[in-house]
Motif scaffolding. Sequence first.
Motif, PDB file in Angstrom:
ATOM      1  N   VAL A 173      46.454  13.745  96.248  1.00 52.92           N
ATOM      2  CA  VAL A 173      47.636  13.765  97.119  1.00 52.92           C
ATOM      3  C   VAL A 173      47.201  13.824  98.590  1.00 52.92           C
ATOM      4  CG1 VAL A 173      49.667  15.142  97.785  1.00 52.92           C
ATOM      5  CG2 VAL A 173      49.150  14.752  95.358  1.00 52.92           C
ATOM      6  N   ILE A 174      46.196  14.652  98.875  1.00 59.80           N
ATOM      7  CA  ILE A 174      45.736  14.756 100.271  1.00 59.80           C
ATOM      8  C   ILE A 174      45.190  13.410 100.747  1.00 59.80           C
ATOM      9  CG2 ILE A 174      43.887  15.750 101.714  1.00 59.80           C
ATOM     10  CD1 ILE A 174      44.653  18.456 100.528  1.00 59.80           C
ATOM     11  N   LYS A 175      44.461  12.731  99.887  1.00 63.05           N
ATOM     12  CA  LYS A 175      43.915  11.432 100.299  1.00 63.05           C
ATOM     13  C   LYS A 175      45.049  10.425 100.511  1.00 63.05           C
ATOM     14  CE  LYS A 175      39.458  10.638  99.691  1.00 63.05           C
ATOM     15  NZ  LYS A 175      38.229  10.097  99.187  1.00 63.05           N
ATOM     16  N   GLU A 176      46.106  10.533  99.710  1.00 60.38           N
ATOM     17  CA  GLU A 176      47.265   9.636  99.914  1.00 60.38           C
ATOM     18  C   GLU A 176      47.928   9.916 101.258  1.00 60.38           C
ATOM     19  OE1 GLU A 176      48.447   9.368  95.178  1.00 60.38           O
ATOM     20  OE2 GLU A 176      49.879  10.310  96.563  1.00 60.38           O
ATOM     21  N   ILE A 177      48.141  11.234 101.546  1.00 63.43           N
ATOM     22  CA  ILE A 177      48.813  11.589 102.818  1.00 63.43           C
ATOM     23  C   ILE A 177      47.950  11.100 103.993  1.00 63.43           C
ATOM     24  CG2 ILE A 177      49.666  13.465 104.283  1.00 63.43           C
ATOM     25  CD1 ILE A 177      50.017  15.181 101.795  1.00 63.43           C
ATOM     26  N   ARG A 178      46.654  11.387 103.908  1.00 61.26           N
ATOM     27  CA  ARG A 178      45.754  11.005 105.007  1.00 61.26           C
ATOM     28  C   ARG A 178      45.746   9.480 105.180  1.00 61.26           C
ATOM     29  NH1 ARG A 178      41.981  15.141 106.633  1.00 61.26           N
ATOM     30  NH2 ARG A 178      40.884  13.447 107.643  1.00 61.26           N
ATOM     31  N   GLY A 179      45.686   8.777 104.033  1.00 60.23           N
ATOM     32  CA  GLY A 179      45.637   7.306 104.079  1.00 60.23           C
ATOM     33  C   GLY A 179      46.883   6.719 104.722  1.00 60.23           C
ATOM     34  N   ALA A 180      48.023   7.413 104.542  1.00 63.29           N
ATOM     35  CA  ALA A 180      49.276   6.877 105.082  1.00 63.29           C
ATOM     36  C   ALA A 180      49.401   7.123 106.586  1.00 63.29           C
ATOM     37  CB  ALA A 180      50.460   7.513 104.355  1.00 63.29           C
TER      38      ALA A 180
END
Length: 341
Positions: A221-228
Amino acid sequence: MVAECMGTSLKTLNTLGINAHCQQLIEITDTDQLGLALADLREKQQSFLVLGSGSNLVFSKDMLGTVLHIATKGIEVIEQDSEQVVLSIAAGEIWDELVSYCIKNNYFGLENLSGIPGTVGAAPVQNIGAYGVELEQFLISVQAIEVSTGKLLSFSHDDCEFAYRDSLFKRVGANRYVITDVRLKLFKDASSRRDLQYKGLADEFAKQDLVNPNASTVRRVIKEIRGAKLPDPAVLANAGSFFKNPVVSEQMYLQLLEQYPDIASFPQRDGQVKLAASWMIENAGWKGFRENDAGVFEKHALILVNHGCATGSNIISLAKQIQDSVSDRFAVSLEIEPTVI
Ligand SMILES: Cc1cc2nc3c(=O)[nH]c(=O)nc-3n(C[C@H](O)[C@H](O)[C@H](O)COP(=O)(O)OP(=O)(O)OC[C@H]3O[C@@H](n4cnc5c(N)ncnc54)[C@H](O)[C@@H]3O)c2cc1C
């Protein structure tokens, strides 16, 4: 390995993609080699820079000296019991690969720090942090070579003088010590040091219907948030957050709040208030601004980007204009987060 020619380009060795040059580039693959290289530089009285992944620095000019590119590898279990494990990690290990390794081995604590670029050796320098967690919460000690003597020293957690995006190694210790290894204490019980309450993170868990997510899910989830919200330096060159979030007195905060009722802020334990630098920069009209190839990222005003051929001085000049404009509007000084060379 020593690069043969004078004037080696550092463009691919910094995530802002600045085409600065150094006189000599040495890739450091073990601690003895680092000791010898430092002794040689000391004897010749040559200046040098310690470089990890170059994700937290700005080359404002060419480096008249040697760049020591830290590429040492190794992760070792130093002690463990049924509850905890202490790892010693070589400075050249890649931080995010360490986080992945820890989760795979059921060593918990670092999940919230997923996706931060850079090396393990640079992580204590600015006490990396994200989503309510800072490196110092897990750090036991730092091993470093003292440049003036060549001695290998050990710094305890307290010796490192950690603060928000800061440590001894970023201040008086800069260029005095080269970090060789970092020791971290992690936990075998996934729930013992979890921090899932951070606002943006908790909201995303709720959105995805995740109750008590495991460490791999937290990482995903953190990687998704950061990626966005953060640009991938491989696609759009940048050095992450370009300014620290300024911390002001409660009185100053209340004055600003009267004038700007929606100012973004985070109360601190000591009564002071941390202001969101991105909110101020955006409100001063800089989001998406571009001057030649130096710009402000269109989705996140805290990030300065290099659209291709910006020089370090183009980036620094843009940063200065932003600092002046935020100071004029809010009477708050913004401090640059990356190291300016
Ligand atoms: C897209 C993006 C997102 C980011 N997100 C975050 C974030 O969420 N949180 C956060 O805290 N940071 C973040 N950063 C900043 C950066 O990733 C970290 O500061 C990281 O620790 C820098 O590591 P590095 O190896 O790239 O250091 P470098 O940029 O190579 O060096 C940074 C400084 O540390 C010194 N240094 C490096 N290695 C050593 C060593 N072994 N011994 C002594 N000094 C050394 C250098 O001389 C320099 O002064 C982000 C950066 C980018 C580009």
